[in-house]
Design an enzyme around this catalytic site. Structure first.
Site, PDB file in Angstrom:
ATOM      1  N   GLY A  11       1.938  -7.342   2.115  1.00 14.28           N
ATOM      2  CA  GLY A  11       1.421  -8.470   2.883  1.00 14.28           C
ATOM      3  C   GLY A  11      -0.065  -8.330   3.162  1.00 14.28           C
ATOM      4  O   GLY A  11      -0.553  -7.240   3.429  1.00 14.28           O
ATOM      5  N   ARG A  21     -14.717  -3.669   0.628  1.00 14.49           N
ATOM      6  CA  ARG A  21     -16.189  -3.583   0.613  1.00 14.49           C
ATOM      7  C   ARG A  21     -16.652  -2.151   0.877  1.00 14.49           C
ATOM      8  O   ARG A  21     -17.544  -1.628   0.193  1.00 14.49           O
ATOM      9  CB  ARG A  21     -16.745  -4.536   1.673  1.00 14.49           C
ATOM     10  CG  ARG A  21     -18.252  -4.489   1.909  1.00 14.49           C
ATOM     11  CD  ARG A  21     -18.601  -5.539   2.942  1.00 14.49           C
ATOM     12  NE  ARG A  21     -20.017  -5.558   3.297  1.00 14.49           N
ATOM     13  CZ  ARG A  21     -20.542  -4.876   4.321  1.00 14.49           C
ATOM     14  NH1 ARG A  21     -19.746  -4.111   5.076  1.00 14.49           N
ATOM     15  NH2 ARG A  21     -21.832  -4.969   4.581  1.00 14.49           N
ATOM     16  N   ARG A  72       4.054  -8.262  -4.765  1.00 16.29           N
ATOM     17  CA  ARG A  72       5.093  -7.229  -4.745  1.00 16.29           C
ATOM     18  C   ARG A  72       5.576  -7.043  -6.173  1.00 16.29           C
ATOM     19  O   ARG A  72       5.833  -8.007  -6.884  1.00 16.29           O
ATOM     20  CB  ARG A  72       6.237  -7.640  -3.813  1.00 16.29           C
ATOM     21  CG  ARG A  72       5.725  -7.917  -2.403  1.00 16.29           C
ATOM     22  CD  ARG A  72       6.855  -8.130  -1.413  1.00 16.29           C
ATOM     23  NE  ARG A  72       6.352  -8.612  -0.137  1.00 16.29           N
ATOM     24  CZ  ARG A  72       5.824  -7.845   0.814  1.00 16.29           C
ATOM     25  NH1 ARG A  72       5.731  -6.548   0.607  1.00 16.29           N
ATOM     26  NH2 ARG A  72       5.407  -8.352   1.954  1.00 16.29           N
ATOM     27  N   ASP A 103       3.860   0.402   4.494  1.00 11.08           N
ATOM     28  CA  ASP A 103       4.903   1.343   4.083  1.00 11.08           C
ATOM     29  C   ASP A 103       5.268   1.234   2.610  1.00 11.08           C
ATOM     30  O   ASP A 103       5.395   2.242   1.908  1.00 11.08           O
ATOM     31  CB  ASP A 103       6.166   1.119   4.916  1.00 11.08           C
ATOM     32  CG  ASP A 103       6.049   1.733   6.308  1.00 11.08           C
ATOM     33  OD1 ASP A 103       5.100   2.502   6.522  1.00 11.08           O
ATOM     34  OD2 ASP A 103       6.908   1.448   7.162  1.00 11.08           O
ATOM     35  N   THR A 126      -1.880  -3.632   7.506  1.00  8.37           N
ATOM     36  CA  THR A 126      -0.713  -4.435   7.887  1.00  8.37           C
ATOM     37  C   THR A 126      -0.903  -4.939   9.304  1.00  8.37           C
ATOM     38  O   THR A 126      -1.403  -4.206  10.162  1.00  8.37           O
ATOM     39  CB  THR A 126       0.598  -3.636   7.805  1.00  8.37           C
ATOM     40  OG1 THR A 126       1.663  -4.389   8.404  1.00  8.37           O
ATOM     41  CG2 THR A 126       0.489  -2.298   8.515  1.00  8.37           C
ATOM     42  N   ASP A 128       1.404  -5.465  11.413  1.00  6.44           N
ATOM     43  CA  ASP A 128       2.487  -5.017  12.296  1.00  6.44           C
ATOM     44  C   ASP A 128       2.151  -3.799  13.151  1.00  6.44           C
ATOM     45  O   ASP A 128       2.858  -3.512  14.120  1.00  6.44           O
ATOM     46  CB  ASP A 128       3.743  -4.714  11.476  1.00  6.44           C
ATOM     47  CG  ASP A 128       4.378  -5.976  10.917  1.00  6.44           C
ATOM     48  OD1 ASP A 128       4.206  -7.048  11.537  1.00  6.44           O
ATOM     49  OD2 ASP A 128       5.040  -5.893   9.867  1.00  6.44           O
ATOM     50  N   ASP A 130       2.676  -0.721  12.546  1.00  9.12           N
ATOM     51  CA  ASP A 130       3.878   0.116  12.588  1.00  9.12           C
ATOM     52  C   ASP A 130       3.780   1.372  11.730  1.00  9.12           C
ATOM     53  O   ASP A 130       4.801   1.998  11.415  1.00  9.12           O
ATOM     54  CB  ASP A 130       5.094  -0.704  12.143  1.00  9.12           C
ATOM     55  CG  ASP A 130       4.951  -1.267  10.733  1.00  9.12           C
ATOM     56  OD1 ASP A 130       3.831  -1.195  10.169  1.00  9.12           O
ATOM     57  OD2 ASP A 130       5.945  -1.774  10.198  1.00  9.12           O
ATOM     58  N   ARG A 172       9.132  -7.783  12.132  1.00  5.72           N
ATOM     59  CA  ARG A 172      10.507  -7.637  11.663  1.00  5.72           C
ATOM     60  C   ARG A 172      11.120  -6.333  12.164  1.00  5.72           C
ATOM     61  O   ARG A 172      12.272  -6.277  12.558  1.00  5.72           O
ATOM     62  CB  ARG A 172      10.545  -7.701  10.136  1.00  5.72           C
ATOM     63  CG  ARG A 172      11.925  -7.825   9.529  1.00  5.72           C
ATOM     64  CD  ARG A 172      11.871  -8.203   8.065  1.00  5.72           C
ATOM     65  NE  ARG A 172      11.051  -7.278   7.275  1.00  5.72           N
ATOM     66  CZ  ARG A 172       9.901  -7.612   6.715  1.00  5.72           C
ATOM     67  NH1 ARG A 172       9.421  -8.833   6.852  1.00  5.72           N
ATOM     68  NH2 ARG A 172       9.204  -6.739   6.008  1.00  5.72           N
TER      69      ARG A 172
END
Length: 324
Positions: A11, A21, A72, A103, A126, A128, A130, A172
């Site tokens: 993502g 850059r 992906r 991940d 990301t 998230d 996470d 998620r």
């Protein structure tokens, strides 16, 4: 090491372009030839690789998304696909990689390194937040601020009509966006995957809040065990059958991924991009460049993938106290 390549995968997140850059210009600063790989692992397999110059990354610092595109790759999950990717890198003389992603990106990089030994350093891209091994990930701060802008506007109409709004944010498997939006947006309740919030607890809280508040905002992370915002709203609404209360749902969705990155994400992307290149030159490999307590650190892909990054307990307590 004379030639390296950079790619983005998974993502997209605001600040990836700042990271690209930094990789390109740091590599050139140190006398390296720097190549870009389009469309992540898929582009690596197809050989979509081109040499970059310092001017190739001009005027991208402020742009969201990724100029290298992202995809992906099902083919990279196979040994045959990874062999094709390796052959393409060899054909271009590439000796090191910088992988910007989360991940899934790091899992692919880890397997690729174990099979072919091409040194790889990752950058945590990301929204998230996470990934273990860094306090913040590239794009997280922008995503939170984008969501907060929307939440503030929803708060206005919620107050004007005495409504209860259920607002779904991304997350998620992680509640970092949810909890920071809850605190920053003054939400009455936050539902995230890391905590178990039952519907009867939501109903009880809302009925208790009615004594002091006529409108409420409930933040729901998409991965909450009770479901997304729409599902949670329907469950709660069923408990208010005989009461005159209006319920609304807003799903913020991919708006959280786009937009111009904040200063924090531009700087984080730049720091980790530079650290990834200089890490490769110092012999770092099969690891991610992150920032912990404002210092650059290198964490193995194995730890980044396997170790959990729990929500801060004081954030959960802060949300509970401030929502009364």
């Amino acid at each position: 090491m004379k030639k390296i390549a950079v790619f983005t995968s998974g993502g997209d997140s605001p600040g990836m372009n700042a990271c690209i850059r930094a990789v390109v210009r740091t590599g050139i600063y140190h006398g390296l030839d720097v190549y870009s790989i389009m469309y992540g692992y898929d582009g690596m397999i197809r050989g979509e690789i081109k040499k970059m110059q310092a001017h190739s990354v001009s005027n991208i610092l402020q742009r969201g998304g990724t100029i290298l595109k992202s995809a992906r790759s099902e083919n990279f999950l196979t040994k045959e696909g990874r062999k094709k990717a390796y052959d393409q890198l060899v054909n271009h003389g590439i000796e090191g990689l910088v992988a910007i992603g989360g991940d899934g990106t790091f899992t692919g990089a880890k397997v690729f390194f174990e099979e072919y030994g091409i040194p790889t350093v990752g950058c945590p891209g990301t929204i998230d937040n996470d990934i273990f091994g860094t306090d913040f990930t590239i794009g997280f701060d922008t995503a939170v601020n984008t969501a907060l802008e929307a939440i503030d506007k929803i708060r206005d109409t919620a107050a004007a009509h005495d409504r209860i709004f259920f607002i779904e944010v991304m997350g998620r498997d992680s509640g970092y966006i949810g909890i920071e939006c809850g605190i920053g947006g003054g939400a009455e309740l936050v539902m995230v995957p890391e905590t178990k919030t039952k519907i009867h607890d939501v109903v009880r809280s809302l009925k208790g809040l009615r004594k002091s508040k006529t409108s409420s905002i409930i933040i729901v992370a998409e991965g909450d065990e009770e479901g997304g915002a729409s599902e949670v709203m329907e469950k709660v609404k069923a408990q208010f059958k005989n009461e005159d209360k209006e319920f609304k749902v807003t799903t913020l969705g991919h708006i959280q991924r786009g937009g111009s990155p904040t200063a924090k994400d531009r700087i984080l992307g730049s720091r980790t991009g530079m650290a990834a290149v200089e890490g490769l030159l110092k012999g770092e490999s099969n690891c991610m460049a992150g920032v912990i307590h404002d210092r650059v650190v290198y964490t193995s892909f194995e730890d980044c993938i396997s170790k959990e990054k729990p929500l801060k307990e004081d954030y959960l307590r802060l949300q509970e106290i401030l929502s009364i």
